[in-house]
Design an enzyme around this catalytic site. Sequence first.
Site, PDB file in Angstrom:
ATOM      1  N   PRO A 148       0.823  -1.214   0.000  1.00  0.00           N
ATOM      2  CA  PRO A 148       0.000   0.000   0.000  1.00  0.00           C
ATOM      3  C   PRO A 148       0.860   1.268   0.000  1.00  0.00           C
ATOM      4  O   PRO A 148       0.500   2.262  -0.629  1.00  0.00           O
ATOM      5  CB  PRO A 148      -0.818  -0.142   1.285  1.00  0.00           C
ATOM      6  CG  PRO A 148      -0.882  -1.620   1.515  1.00  0.00           C
ATOM      7  CD  PRO A 148       0.447  -2.148   1.069  1.00  0.00           C
ATOM      8  N   TYR A 149       1.989   1.236   0.701  1.00  0.00           N
ATOM      9  CA  TYR A 149       2.897   2.393   0.671  1.00  0.00           C
ATOM     10  C   TYR A 149       3.285   2.720  -0.769  1.00  0.00           C
ATOM     11  O   TYR A 149       3.208   3.870  -1.205  1.00  0.00           O
ATOM     12  CB  TYR A 149       4.153   2.082   1.507  1.00  0.00           C
ATOM     13  CG  TYR A 149       5.315   3.016   1.254  1.00  0.00           C
ATOM     14  CD1 TYR A 149       5.314   4.315   1.766  1.00  0.00           C
ATOM     15  CD2 TYR A 149       6.430   2.612   0.495  1.00  0.00           C
ATOM     16  CE1 TYR A 149       6.385   5.177   1.534  1.00  0.00           C
ATOM     17  CE2 TYR A 149       7.489   3.467   0.262  1.00  0.00           C
ATOM     18  CZ  TYR A 149       7.467   4.745   0.781  1.00  0.00           C
ATOM     19  OH  TYR A 149       8.514   5.599   0.543  1.00  0.00           O
TER      20      TYR A 149
END
Length: 317
Positions: A148-149
């Site tokens: 997700p980062y």
Amino acid sequence: MRAVVTGAAGFIGSHLCAYLLACGDEVVGVDAFTDYYEPAVKERNLAPMMSSGAFSLQRVDLLTADLGVLLAGADVVYHLAGQPGVRPSWGAEFRTYAALNVLATQAVLEAARGRRLRKLVYASSSSVYGDAASYPTAETLRPQPASPYGVTKLAAEHLCELYRSGFGVPTVSLRLFTVYGPRQRPEMAFARLVAAAASGGSFPLYGDGEQSRDFTYVTDVVTAMRDAACSDFTGVANIGGGCRTTMREVISVVEELVGPVEIVRLPAQRGDVRHTGADITVAAGAFGYRPRTRLAEGLAAMVAGHGSPSEVASVGQ
Ligand code: NAD
């Protein structure tokens, strides 16, 4: 040049501020001193700059600050503020990543619209590539983040491209490959490894140690940021260290420098990719990028700086 540096109190931001001041630039540092790691560490990162007449600090959050006022008179904006870290970006924490990496970047770009900026340099990440289909990886390869980062870094990069094509904001997104050096964020592998070696503690090694990274020394990174700002280049470019090294090799170098380290083996973590490797042809051609610091030299500087967090990296300049 008058520069605004967001994320000024962080690992890379504090090195960038020191470098810009050494180049004779006037610097406005912006930082909210978020609690991703101890804010006191960030205070120490900036301490050497605070007495400089060419440096001023704005302790504000980009999500709520009056960015029009902050950017007034700026020639270059270096946008480094964000929520780093691959592993914690899953689950409920994603909201923080979306806010600090995507919404904050959109706010900076919106404030940059219509200004006479020479450049807006965005600190993107190699994590946009995920498990890349080929190495060294070129900017033309389709990004496929594995965390997700990485998704938020890619989204922010796309916003930079949109504001460039739509509104003429002169953006450069530099995809940084694992940055290391003195003052590295305390949860990053090299910082933990050097701390373990120096204190006799243990080092948690995720996976089999054969995962490799294109480690990039922080002075090479901040030099590239200013060189990109001073060039005519806009768009996306990789910034890597020039070769891939496995974690096992890194551990050997640190053991040679400091002594044996106790390794605790842990399973590989979700979101951690197997390898990264930068094709740096674009940055080399556009603004003469060339990584100058070899891994052993850079690690020696980290070992020397351990325990003196205000030290400013000098290796590789
Ligand atoms: P860092 O956490 O040390 O620095 C980030 C700084 O941004 C912190 O001081 C934090 O307080 C500040 N910040 C966060 N949100 C803010 C907001 N809304 N308003 C004002 N300040 C805010 O991280 P770092 O390792 O120095 O990374 C800097 C940038 O480079 C990040 O954007 C990161 O995603 C990117 N990057 C880092 C690496 C690396 O290896 N360190 C690699 C690729 C990309």
